[in-house]
Design a protein around this motif. Structure first.
Motif, mmCIF file in Angstrom:
data_model
loop_
_atom_site.group_PDB
_atom_site.id
_atom_site.type_symbol
_atom_site.label_atom_id
_atom_site.label_comp_id
_atom_site.label_asym_id
_atom_site.label_seq_id
_atom_site.Cartn_x
_atom_site.Cartn_y
_atom_site.Cartn_z
ATOM 1 N N ASP A 196 -5.435 -1.229 -5.172
ATOM 2 C CA ASP A 196 -4.908 -1.787 -3.927
ATOM 3 C C ASP A 196 -5.870 -2.830 -3.381
ATOM 4 O O ASP A 196 -6.864 -2.485 -2.750
ATOM 5 C CB ASP A 196 -4.692 -0.664 -2.908
ATOM 6 C CG ASP A 196 -3.969 -1.169 -1.667
ATOM 7 O OD1 ASP A 196 -3.591 -2.351 -1.631
ATOM 8 O OD2 ASP A 196 -3.797 -0.363 -0.737
ATOM 9 N N GLU A 197 -5.592 -4.071 -3.599
ATOM 10 C CA GLU A 197 -6.442 -5.180 -3.162
ATOM 11 C C GLU A 197 -7.924 -4.836 -3.313
ATOM 12 O O GLU A 197 -8.675 -4.881 -2.353
ATOM 13 C CB GLU A 197 -6.159 -5.524 -1.692
ATOM 14 C CG GLU A 197 -4.678 -5.751 -1.431
ATOM 15 C CD GLU A 197 -4.423 -6.482 -0.128
ATOM 16 O OE1 GLU A 197 -5.324 -7.214 0.324
ATOM 17 O OE2 GLU A 197 -3.322 -6.323 0.426
ATOM 18 N N GLN A 254 -8.609 -0.099 -1.352
ATOM 19 C CA GLN A 254 -9.064 -1.369 -0.799
ATOM 20 C C GLN A 254 -10.529 -1.260 -0.353
ATOM 21 O O GLN A 254 -11.294 -2.197 -0.482
ATOM 22 C CB GLN A 254 -8.166 -1.725 0.386
ATOM 23 C CG GLN A 254 -8.244 -3.171 0.779
ATOM 24 C CD GLN A 254 -7.109 -3.546 1.715
ATOM 25 O OE1 GLN A 254 -6.210 -2.744 1.975
ATOM 26 N NE2 GLN A 254 -7.156 -4.747 2.230
ATOM 27 N N THR A 299 0.834 -1.201 0.000
ATOM 28 C CA THR A 299 0.000 0.000 0.000
ATOM 29 C C THR A 299 0.867 1.249 0.000
ATOM 30 O O THR A 299 0.591 2.214 -0.724
ATOM 31 C CB THR A 299 -0.918 -0.009 1.235
ATOM 32 O OG1 THR A 299 -1.759 -1.158 1.165
ATOM 33 C CG2 THR A 299 -1.766 1.239 1.293
HETATM 34 MG MG LIG Z 1 -2.252 -2.809 2.200
#
Ligand SMILES: [Mg+2]
Ligand SMILES: Nc1ncnc2c1ncn2[C@@H]1O[C@H](COP(=O)(O)OP(=O)(O)O)[C@@H](O)[C@H]1O
Lengths: 274, 273, 245
Positions: free
Chosen positions: C153-154, C81, C48
């Motif tokens: 990010d994910e 995320q 991240t």
């Molecule tokens: Mg992360």
């Protein structure tokens, strides 16, 4: 009890242990509530009949007085006077409360600095406000206005502080990633996040300020609801006093309800209100 | 009225305000410095207000008056009388309020019947009760006790009803499935769930009832702390009045910080970890 | 043709007591053209942080990052995320919020809403959408600025398996149509193998442990045996890395 601003009463939990054998729809609920109110009035009438003294007038006397007060327009004059003072006080409270709230929300030092005064403002017994309002400002409008401002201030400041702290860091980072200009961030992120908190502060502050303002008028004023209550007391006129009390309660509940509805409307995006 | 208790948290929580600084880390030294600066500023603002509204007392006079009240035993005598009345009215309010609150929390019928009346009780200012009881009961002990009772009652009702609604039905079913003994269910499930609102009930009742007591003693009593503060006010000695205001505040802070806050901290620890 | 050039990137956090933690350590990375690059690594390895530095949210302690498109700075879209939508704005207003080019944003916004399958929900508030729908709005938002470089990010990690699989397929389709440079962070090796042209493995401490090129035809199916073989291989290397740590 720190007010987590948009505090909204919780949803009804599952009460599977309790058998509720009663009303399912709103109509039934309202009917029960109505019957209960009628019953209360009947009890009151019975007590008045038993005592049969001026000291406890019957509900009909009081309702009669209320109608007279409405017809003569006195109610409107005095409520208008009180509400004007409260609004002026709230204006002041917003003017000072929002910047103070910002400072508290952003800085630990300011939070510690304002802790004592806000605690004091929020917890002084109403009597103190009323007396100092009278002593400093005399019987003019200055006392009630200042007093409403001081009562409302901690609610607004603490709610704004809570709002500033609650502004989601994730959203601010999102704004940076998409390179939003500062003005846009204020308008679209800070302002809406804070609005809900300010509103909530106003709502909480209102109920308190309304009571303390009236109390201040009881101690010294030339007009207003509290002043009329005080006059009825001095003339030992219980019927008048109850009539004014009823108006006071009704107006307070109506305004509460109005603010409540307004809040739901303005903040339609909030899940907890939906 | 379509209002229900649950729609109106605002008027049922009169004082959602404490002086607690936000629970983040701030150096002890910094916050003490800020506190001292704060007290200094209050003093400066007070002195400025004195220049302008001439009848305000100076802090030195006020402290001196506090000393003479102490020496003359006035503080103990009046607090003894008042606390007597306060506790009597408050205990009544807690008992009656708990019964009504439990009823409202458990039964929709009771809720429908009682919530509008409770709303009215919440909306009525304490001064009304103080004036009415003075007119009804004169200068006896009933005036302050009934005012304390009536000003505290609606707050107890609302918060106890909330506490009852917080009882987690699903956990109780779980406990039944595991055949957990009743006492353990009571202490492990119900008590922790209702503790927060139950303490809020006591706290709001204390604040509101104390306010009511002062007004009742101001208008309808010849003894007690409220009466004593009026005595100085009538004598046009504002230093005496302010001295008593400081005592009123001290009493509330003591009850809140020494009695209620530790209980609350213990009872709601699980929520903060 | 967008171009990402990261040179000798270091990031160190200093806590209140002055202790330093190195989170990223001499990262060198060049990505050019329409490459889909996944970054995998155990939790806390700095994934991240790397994306935040690339996007400009955080600054590096040392080293340089350059994002170029032709002769100008590249435009970046970021899918977080969590959805990170403004809760008080409707879906369309949320898309409008990030637009610089005001002329035909509405057309673009509608187009990408359609692409993620939510064209009919433009007037809803985020709270009225499910978690998966909110995440899709986040994806539509990133595409709607027509970025040269897309950072993710994910994006699917909070979703259930069904939703994330369908969103993954969606993403692959949109990407095949619009072809951008993508940096995609994930801890899911299946996902990385299925989507990427290149997989970068970050080791704890924030070093690049290795780089794996994925040369399989698209669109890829999870059921494709070659995907499964590669997955097993990457997983094995990943396990070796974790065992070493
Ligand atoms: Mg992360
Ligand atoms: N603001 C910060 N201050 C201090 N340490 C941080 C901060 N942000 C992240 N870290 C640390 O940096 C490391 C990498 O974090 P992150 O990039 O979020 O990892 P990943 O996304 O790979 O799970 C972690 O050990 C985390 O604790």
């Amino acid at each position: 009890m720190v007010s987590k601003a948009p505090v909204v009463a919780g949803t009804r939990p599952v009460m599977s242990t309790v058998s509720t054998s009663a009303p399912r729809n709103g109509l039934q609920r309202r009917a029960i509530s109505f019957v209960a109110l009628i019953l209360a009035v009947v009890l009151w009438a019975a007590a008045a009949w038993l005592i049969s003294d001026n000291i406890l007038p019957s509900p009909f006397t009081v309702f009669g007085r209320m109608i007279e007060l409405v017809v003569s327009g006195e109610v409107f004059v005095h409520f208008f006077s009180s509400i004007q003072k409260i609004l002026a006080g709230f204006g002041l409270a917003l003017l000072f409360g929002i910047p103070i709230g910002f400072a508290i929300g952003k800085s630990q030092f300011m939070a510690a600095y304002f802790a004592i005064p806000l605690f004091t403002f929020g917890n002084i017994p109403g009597l103190t406000y009323a007396v100092f309002g009278l002593v400093v400002f005399g019987i003019g409008a200055g006392g009630p206005i200042t007093v409403s401002a001081m009562v409302a201030l901690p609610f607004i400041a603490l709610n704004v502080a809570e709002g500033v702290r609650s502004v989601d860091g994730g959203l601010l980072r999102m704004c940076r990633a998409y390179k939003r200009p500062f003005g846009t961030i204020v308008r679209h992120v800070y302002a809406p996040a804070l609005a809900a908190f300010v509103f909530s502060g106003v709502r909480y502050g209102f109920a308190m300020a309304w009571k303390v303002e009236a109390l201040t008028e009881v101690f010294g004023a030339g007009e207003g609801v509290g002043f009329m209550i005080k006059r009825a007391y001095q003339e030992f006129h219980v019927g008048d006093m109850l009539a004014w009390t009823m108006f006071f309660v009704i107006v307070m509940l109506l305004i509460e309800q109005g603010l409540n509805m307004l809040e739901k409307r303005i903040f339609a995006w909030r899940k907890d209100l939906a | 009225m379509t209002n229900t208790l649950r729609d109106s948290p605002a008027i049922s929580n009169p004082v959602p305000v404490t002086g607690k600084a936000p629970g983040r880390f701030v150096g002890k030294g910094t916050s003490i410095l800020a506190g001292l600066l704060s007290l200094l500023s209050i003093w400066v603002v007070w002195e400025i207000a004195r220049l302008w509204g001439g009848r305000l007392p100076s802090l030195a006079e006020t402290l001196a008056r506090l000393g003479t009240e102490w020496a003359g035993n006035e503080i103990w005598i009046n607090f003894a009388v008042s606390i007597n009345r306060f506790v009597l009215g408050l205990v009544l309010a807690l008992v009656v309020g708990a019964i009504l609150g439990v009823a409202i929390g458990l039964s929709k019928f009771a809720e429908a019947a009682l919530s509008d009346l409770t709303m009215v009780g919440l909306a009525a200012p304490a001064v009304i009760w103080a004036l009415l009881t003075t007119m009804w009961f004169g200068f006896g002990w009933l005036t302050p006790v009934v005012t304390v009772f009536l000003s505290g009652l609606p707050f107890v009702v609302v918060n106890i009803a909330k506490a009852v609604r917080a009882v987690p039905g699903d956990l109780i079913l779980m406990a039944r499935a595991f055949e957990v003994p009743r006492v353990r269910g009571l202490s492990q499930i119900i008590a922790p769930a209702v503790a927060g609102s139950a303490i809020a009930a006591v706290r709001f009742a204390v604040i509101s009832a104390w306010n009511g007591l002062l007004l009742a003693e101001w208008f309808g009593s010849t003894s007690g702390v409220g009466w004593r503060s009026r005595y100085w006010y009538d004598a046009n000695q504002m230093d005496g009045f302010l001295a008593w205001v400081l005592l009123f505040m001290a009493f509330l802070v003591l009850v809140d910080q020494i009695l209620l806050a530790p209980i609350e901290r213990r009872a709601t620890r699980w929520r903060r970890v | 043709m967008a171009n990402i050039e990261i040179k000798q990137l270091e990031k160190t956090y200093t806590d209140a007591k002055g202790r330093q933690t190195r989170v990223l350590d001499s990262i060198d990375l060049t990505v050019s053209g329409d490459t889909f690059v996944s970054i995998v690594g155990p939790s806390g390895s700095g994934k991240t942080t790397l994306l935040n530095i690339v996007s400009g949210i955080e600054s590096a302690t040392s080293g340089s990052v350059s994002l170029r498109e032709g002769g100008r700075d590249a435009k970046v879209g970021y899918v977080f995320q969590d959805p990170r939508l403004l809760p008080w704005r409707t879906v369309m207003q949320n898309l409008s919020f990030v637009q610089d080019d005001r002329s035909d944003w509405e057309v673009r916004a509608r187009h990408y809403l359609e692409l993620v399958g939510l064209g009919h929900l433009g007037d809803r508030f985020p709270a009225q959408l499910s978690g998966g729908q909110q995440q899709r709005i986040g994806i539509a938002r990133a595409f709607s600025v027509e970025p040269d470089i897309l950072l993710m990010d994910e994006p699917f990690s909070h979703l259930d398996a069904m939703t994330s699989r369908s969103l993954r397929e969606h993403l692959e389709q949109i990407w095949l149509q619009s072809r951008k440079t993508v940096l995609f962070v994930t801890h899911d090796i299946t996902e990385a193998v299925q989507l990427s042209d290149r997989i970068i493995v970050l080791a704890p401490g924030g070093r690049i442990h290795e780089t794996i090129e994925v040369d399989l035809p698209r669109p890829r199916r999870a059921s494709d045996p070659r995907v499964a073989v590669l997955q097993a291989e990457v997983l094995a290397r990943f396990e070796a890395l974790e065992a070493a740590a």
